[in-house]
Design a protein around this motif. Structure first.
Motif, PDB file in Angstrom:
ATOM      1  N   SER A  22      -3.693   9.608  -3.752  1.00  0.00           N
ATOM      2  CA  SER A  22      -3.604  10.904  -4.654  1.00  0.00           C
ATOM      3  C   SER A  22      -4.179  10.246  -5.924  1.00  0.00           C
ATOM      4  N   ARG A  23      -4.503  11.533  -6.604  1.00  0.00           N
ATOM      5  CA  ARG A  23      -4.759  11.572  -8.090  1.00  0.00           C
ATOM      6  C   ARG A  23      -3.555  11.296  -9.024  1.00  0.00           C
ATOM      7  N   ASN A  24      -2.409  11.712  -8.540  1.00  0.00           N
ATOM      8  CA  ASN A  24      -1.126  11.517  -9.363  1.00  0.00           C
ATOM      9  C   ASN A  24       0.072  11.093  -8.418  1.00  0.00           C
ATOM     10  N   LEU A  25       0.846  10.493  -9.289  1.00  0.00           N
ATOM     11  CA  LEU A  25       2.248   9.751  -8.406  1.00  0.00           C
ATOM     12  C   LEU A  25       3.359  10.004  -9.367  1.00  0.00           C
ATOM     13  N   THR A  26       4.440  10.693  -8.756  1.00  0.00           N
ATOM     14  CA  THR A  26       5.666  10.676  -9.655  1.00  0.00           C
ATOM     15  C   THR A  26       6.719  10.180  -8.688  1.00  0.00           C
ATOM     16  N   VAL A  27       7.531   9.140  -9.508  1.00  0.00           N
ATOM     17  CA  VAL A  27       8.602   8.511  -8.879  1.00  0.00           C
ATOM     18  C   VAL A  27       9.640   8.288  -9.726  1.00  0.00           C
ATOM     19  N   ARG A  28      10.922   7.997  -9.135  1.00  0.00           N
ATOM     20  CA  ARG A  28      12.078   7.722  -9.886  1.00  0.00           C
ATOM     21  C   ARG A  28      12.198   6.220  -9.738  1.00  0.00           C
ATOM     22  N   VAL A  29      12.297   5.550 -11.257  1.00  0.00           N
ATOM     23  CA  VAL A  29      12.247   4.289 -11.059  1.00  0.00           C
ATOM     24  C   VAL A  29      13.446   3.404 -11.094  1.00  0.00           C
ATOM     25  N   ASN A  30      13.172   2.173 -10.648  1.00  0.00           N
ATOM     26  CA  ASN A  30      14.519   1.331 -10.833  1.00  0.00           C
ATOM     27  C   ASN A  30      13.772  -0.062 -11.494  1.00  0.00           C
ATOM     28  N   VAL A  31      14.579  -1.250 -11.608  1.00  0.00           N
ATOM     29  CA  VAL A  31      14.108  -2.131 -12.484  1.00  0.00           C
ATOM     30  C   VAL A  31      13.180  -2.878 -11.459  1.00  0.00           C
ATOM     31  N   ASN A  32      13.192  -2.766 -10.289  1.00  0.00           N
ATOM     32  CA  ASN A  32      12.237  -3.533  -9.474  1.00  0.00           C
ATOM     33  C   ASN A  32      10.880  -2.927  -9.494  1.00  0.00           C
ATOM     34  N   ASP A  33      10.832  -1.962 -10.052  1.00  0.00           N
ATOM     35  CA  ASP A  33       9.489  -1.217 -10.244  1.00  0.00           C
ATOM     36  C   ASP A  33       8.712  -1.641 -11.360  1.00  0.00           C
ATOM     37  N   THR A  34       9.106  -2.592 -11.968  1.00  0.00           N
ATOM     38  CA  THR A  34       8.381  -3.127 -13.300  1.00  0.00           C
ATOM     39  C   THR A  34       7.167  -4.012 -13.034  1.00  0.00           C
ATOM     40  N   GLY A  35       6.253  -3.801 -13.306  1.00  0.00           N
ATOM     41  CA  GLY A  35       4.805  -4.362 -12.890  1.00  0.00           C
ATOM     42  C   GLY A  35       3.829  -3.702 -13.633  1.00  0.00           C
ATOM     43  N   SER A  36       2.424  -4.039 -12.949  1.00  0.00           N
ATOM     44  CA  SER A  36       1.235  -3.375 -13.243  1.00  0.00           C
ATOM     45  C   SER A  36       0.784  -2.587 -12.184  1.00  0.00           C
ATOM     46  N   TYR A  37       0.179  -1.628 -12.581  1.00  0.00           N
ATOM     47  CA  TYR A  37      -0.391  -0.495 -11.734  1.00  0.00           C
ATOM     48  C   TYR A  37      -1.782  -0.275 -12.081  1.00  0.00           C
ATOM     49  N   ILE A  38      -2.655  -0.033 -10.753  1.00  0.00           N
ATOM     50  CA  ILE A  38      -3.826   0.521 -11.038  1.00  0.00           C
ATOM     51  C   ILE A  38      -4.244   1.805 -10.118  1.00  0.00           C
ATOM     52  N   CYS A  39      -5.386   2.270 -10.288  1.00  0.00           N
ATOM     53  CA  CYS A  39      -5.948   3.350  -9.381  1.00  0.00           C
ATOM     54  C   CYS A  39      -7.402   2.875  -8.955  1.00  0.00           C
ATOM     55  N   LYS A  40      -7.790   3.291  -7.925  1.00  0.00           N
ATOM     56  CA  LYS A  40      -8.853   3.173  -7.106  1.00  0.00           C
ATOM     57  C   LYS A  40      -9.676   4.633  -7.022  1.00  0.00           C
ATOM     58  N   ALA A  41     -10.875   4.558  -7.185  1.00  0.00           N
ATOM     59  CA  ALA A  41     -11.545   5.847  -6.829  1.00  0.00           C
ATOM     60  C   ALA A  41     -13.029   5.373  -5.979  1.00  0.00           C
ATOM     61  N   GLU A  42     -13.245   6.245  -4.897  1.00  0.00           N
ATOM     62  CA  GLU A  42     -14.359   5.889  -3.964  1.00  0.00           C
ATOM     63  C   GLU A  42     -15.230   7.084  -3.935  1.00  0.00           C
ATOM     64  N   VAL A  43     -16.618   6.605  -4.200  1.00  0.00           N
ATOM     65  CA  VAL A  43     -17.641   7.771  -4.029  1.00  0.00           C
ATOM     66  C   VAL A  43     -18.743   7.068  -3.448  1.00  0.00           C
ATOM     67  N   LYS A  44     -19.224   7.629  -2.108  1.00  0.00           N
ATOM     68  CA  LYS A  44     -20.563   7.116  -1.551  1.00  0.00           C
ATOM     69  C   LYS A  44     -20.285   5.565  -1.078  1.00  0.00           C
ATOM     70  N   GLY A  45     -19.073   5.495  -0.919  1.00  0.00           N
ATOM     71  CA  GLY A  45     -18.684   3.709  -0.543  1.00  0.00           C
ATOM     72  C   GLY A  45     -18.785   2.904  -1.582  1.00  0.00           C
ATOM     73  N   ILE A  46     -18.861   3.495  -2.839  1.00  0.00           N
ATOM     74  CA  ILE A  46     -18.684   2.408  -4.061  1.00  0.00           C
ATOM     75  C   ILE A  46     -17.397   2.921  -4.350  1.00  0.00           C
ATOM     76  N   VAL A  47     -16.368   1.779  -4.365  1.00  0.00           N
ATOM     77  CA  VAL A  47     -14.936   1.609  -5.053  1.00  0.00           C
ATOM     78  C   VAL A  47     -14.903   0.928  -6.441  1.00  0.00           C
ATOM     79  N   LYS A  48     -14.405   1.937  -7.200  1.00  0.00           N
ATOM     80  CA  LYS A  48     -14.134   1.206  -8.576  1.00  0.00           C
ATOM     81  C   LYS A  48     -12.645   1.288  -9.017  1.00  0.00           C
ATOM     82  N   GLU A  49     -12.180   0.281  -9.700  1.00  0.00           N
ATOM     83  CA  GLU A  49     -10.912  -0.172 -10.158  1.00  0.00           C
ATOM     84  C   GLU A  49     -10.670   0.231 -11.521  1.00  0.00           C
ATOM     85  N   SER A  50      -9.611   0.834 -11.845  1.00  0.00           N
ATOM     86  CA  SER A  50      -9.189   1.066 -13.289  1.00  0.00           C
ATOM     87  C   SER A  50      -8.500  -0.244 -13.838  1.00  0.00           C
ATOM     88  N   LYS A  51      -8.604  -0.340 -15.180  1.00  0.00           N
ATOM     89  CA  LYS A  51      -7.753  -1.430 -15.849  1.00  0.00           C
ATOM     90  C   LYS A  51      -6.158  -1.206 -15.555  1.00  0.00           C
TER      91      LYS A  51
END
Length: 710
Positions: A340-369
């Motif tokens: 999905s484009r959006n994600l909402t979650v109630r967090v706890n301490v185990n959710d600490t970390g780095s998150y990315i999103c990926k987008a695919e168009v015509k088989g080309i997949v690109k990753e965000s910072k």
């Protein structure tokens, strides 16, 4: 006939420096004086560099060594020796330099080679003498010659190899030699040029990209590399990008490679064909244009408390039609969360970390910072304690404290206080330490610490920690009642005290004879302790000391005192009785015999008072000497931590040693009442000095008081 050598000379014609190929003569002349004119045969010998090169016999005074064509090998030091009639004489050495070296001869093993082969060359200087230097050159059109040189110390030729590289068509090779003469270099002329023809084993490859080398992301691109070979054996075609091999084929003329183009595929591609040592390459630049930019991941908050809501949104600038997914970074592989484009979650301490999103168009997949999310749990109330022990510290030693918070997301900021004064601030994960080296005896300030992190709950404070300062023991001392000499069977009191030290204090009293014996041990909340030993005996004689210690774990030892156990008064009386009774009997018998003799002679009887006075005088003399001895022995005083003195028991004899008046002094007796030491009496109120032993109960003591004339 008589003759003598005046001189032997050597010279070179036309000169000592001759060109290579010119004629040269070495002339040896002997200058001889004769007594008469007679014929004399001469043996001429010419040497070059110590080696014989010419010899002749002549009746003339000259000899000539002819060299029709001088060569560089004729260069050297020449010397002439003449022998005649058993006489011999040599000339000085003469250096001859034949300038110019012979032209070298160059031969090639092959006249025609393939790319990747080697050309083997041989250069020779047939008339030259080693050591020699050989220089070889590989000459190509429109390029700088490549040169190799070889030193040959023992032969007049040399062999080298040159590799044939890509682009070598017609090659020329030559060589020349070099030698050293008197520390000077001399080069030969260059040899003839040898021509070598190079054939290609295969043509330079062609590299192409389809549909074009300018394409858009998502399009499929196909590379094709081909060549023409003379023979297929051991041919290999390789496709590379940035030194990374993408594909390769062996024993084939064409290589094909295809992929879906991405932005990373832009760059320079290289096709290489290899066979043996031969290698040829072709390059092609490819430009891939961007289909869509990288997605951007945005977070509602980067730092938040646990149980709060976090919203992550993924978007592409100016582009909406794409397949989105949100993932969490992990060292073992990214963890998928939602497509999905959006994600909402109630967090706890185990959710600490780095998150990315990926987008695919015509088989080309690109990753965000990646976006860093930190979830914080509140810190728990910290606990403050002494590292490794009880809440106490020895005066003069450092105090080590640790502040620990069991719960809470790091990093945690710990603050140490002494009283209300901030002493140290530490940032750590779960604990922090503090070292206080300024400990004072009467410092009443307590310690505490704060803990806080990025949670909104704020600061938590520990309980106040009060520290007990332990004062080490200082100046232990031991005293005794009585001091010095103790009568056998009597009681002795030992007093061990310290000048300073925290309670409780462990007191120990030892006797040291052949070995140390622990006699008494007690822990007291006081700075002194008394131990009574009821009945002393002769085995108790020895050196005594006490040792005191407290929680500072430092044993302090007193100065030793010496106790001597002597005979009791009644024991001395028994001994005196056994000694004096026989003496009294002997005196009585003597008096009786004396009186009996007088009675026979003068009929005179002494009065009973006279006999009594004589016996009394003998006893008094013995008691007086004993009293003087006792007074001397009981006169020592103890000067320890406190003296014990009782005026009621203080007995002093005056004028007991007045010389000859002692025997004529008049004996009188008096009674003195002696009181015992109260065992319940306070230690602090004890008198300081005592000279006489303490007795039990009330006794009657008879003292002699002699009246002296003065």
């Amino acid at each position: 006939p008589v003759f003598t050598f005046n001189a032997v000379e050597i010279k070179v014609q036309p000169s000592v420096k001759i060109k290579n190929g010119a004629p040269m003569s070495i002339v040896c002349h002997a200058d001889i004086s004769k007594s008469t004119d007679f014929q004399l045969k001469h043996n001429f010998t010419i040497f070059k560099d110590g080696k014989l090169v010419f010899m002749t016999v002549s009746d003339k005074g000259d000899a000539q060594y002819e060299i029709p064509m001088a060569r560089s090998s004729d260069t050297g030091d020449y010397e002439c020796t003449v022998e005649a009639g058993r006489k011999k004489k040599s000339s000085n050495s003469l250096h001859v330099w034949v300038t110019g070296m012979t032209k070298p001869i160059l031969t090639a093993e092959k006249k025609e080679v393939l790319e990747g082969d080697v050309v083997k060359l041989r250069c020779e200087l047939p008339e030259e003498v080693p050591p020699l230097y050989f220089f070889f050159r590989k000459i190509k059109m429109n390029s700088t010659p490549k040169e190799k040189h070889v030193f040959e110390p023992y032969r007049n030729f040399s062999v080298v190899e040159f590799s044939v590289e890509e682009g070598d068509n017609i090659l020329q090779f030559d060589c020349f030699g070099r030698r050293t003469v008197k520390l000077e270099f001399e080069n030969s002329e260059h040899s003839n040029k040898t021509l070598v023809t190079v054939r290609e084993p295969f043509i330079k490859p062609t590299l192409s990209a389809k549909p074009s080398n300018n394409i858009t992301e998502g399009d499929r691109i196909q590379f094709e590399c081909s060549t023409v070979v003379a023979r297929m054996r051991d041919i290999e075609i390789i496709l590379q990008k940035n030194k990374t091999i993408l594909n390769s084929v062996r024993d084939e003329k064409i290589l094909k490679y295809s992929a879906v183009a991405t932005l990373e595929d832009s760059g320079e591609y290289l096709c290489k064909v290899e066979q043996g040592r031969a290698s040829k390459t072709t390059k092609l630049n490819v430009d891939v244009s961007e289909l869509f930019p990288k997605p951007i991941l945005a977070a509602s908050m980067n730092k938040l408390d646990e149980n709060k809501e976090l919203t992550l949104s993924c978007s592409i600038s100016g582009f909406r039609k794409a397949n989105f997914s949100i993932l969490r970074k992990n060292s073992n592989g990214d963890i998928w969360l939602k497509n999905s484009r959006n994600l909402t979650v109630r967090v706890n301490v185990n959710d600490t970390g780095s998150y990315i999103c990926k987008a695919e168009v015509k088989g080309i997949v690109k990753e965000s910072k990646p976006v860093r999310i930190n979830v914080y749990a509140p810190v728990s109330k910290p606990t403050l304690s002494v590292i490794g022990g009880l809440p106490e510290v020895v005066l003069g030693k450092p105090l080590r404290l640790i502040c620990r918070s069991v719960m809470g997301t790091p990093p945690i900021t710990f603050t140490f206080y002494k009283g209300n004064e901030v002493k140290k601030i530490v940032i750590n994960d779960t604990y922090a330490t503090f070292l206080d080296e300024n400990i004072r005896q009467n410092d009443k300030r307590g310690y505490k610490c704060d803990a806080r992190n990025n949670h909104s709950s704020g600061v938590k404070t520990s309980n106040i920690l009060n520290i007990t300062v332990i004062v080490p023991i200082r100046n232990a001392s031991l005293g005794s009642i009585p001091y010095g000499e103790v009568e056998d069977g009597s009681e002795t009191a030992f007093l061990c005290s310290v000048k300073e030290g925290s309670w409780p204090i462990l007191f120990r009293i030892f006797r040291k004879t052949d070995h140390e014996v622990l006699l008494f041990e007690k822990s007291e909340n006081a700075d002194r302790v008394m131990w009574r030993k009821e009945a002393m005996n002769r085995q108790d004689t020895g050196t005594y000391y006490c040792m005191a210690s407290n929680r500072a774990n430092v044993d302090v030892k007193s100065h030793p005192i010496t106790i001597s156990v002597i005979l009791a008064s009644w024991q001395k009386g028994v001994i005196a009785a056994f000694v004096l009774i026989p003496i009294a009997g002997a005196v009585t018998l003597t008096l009786w015999w004396f009186l009996w003799k007088k009675k026979k002679g003068n009929e005179w009887f002494p009065s009973i008072s006279l006999v009594t006075n004589v016996l009394h005088s003998a006893l008094a003399t013995n008691l007086t000497s004993e009293k003087l001895t006792r007074q001397h022995n009981d006169g020592d005083y103890y000067s320890g931590s406190g003296y014990i003195e009782d005026s009621e028991n203080h007995m002093k004899s005056t004028d007991e040693s007045k010389g000859p008046d002692l025997e004529s002094a008049e004996v009188e007796y008096t009674e003195v009442e002696v009181s015992t030491l109260d065992p319940h009496r306070e230690i602090d109120s004890l008198p300081i000095r005592f000279p006489a032993p303490v007795q039990k109960g009330t006794e009657t003591v008879y003292s002699e008081i002699r009246k002296a004339n003065n």
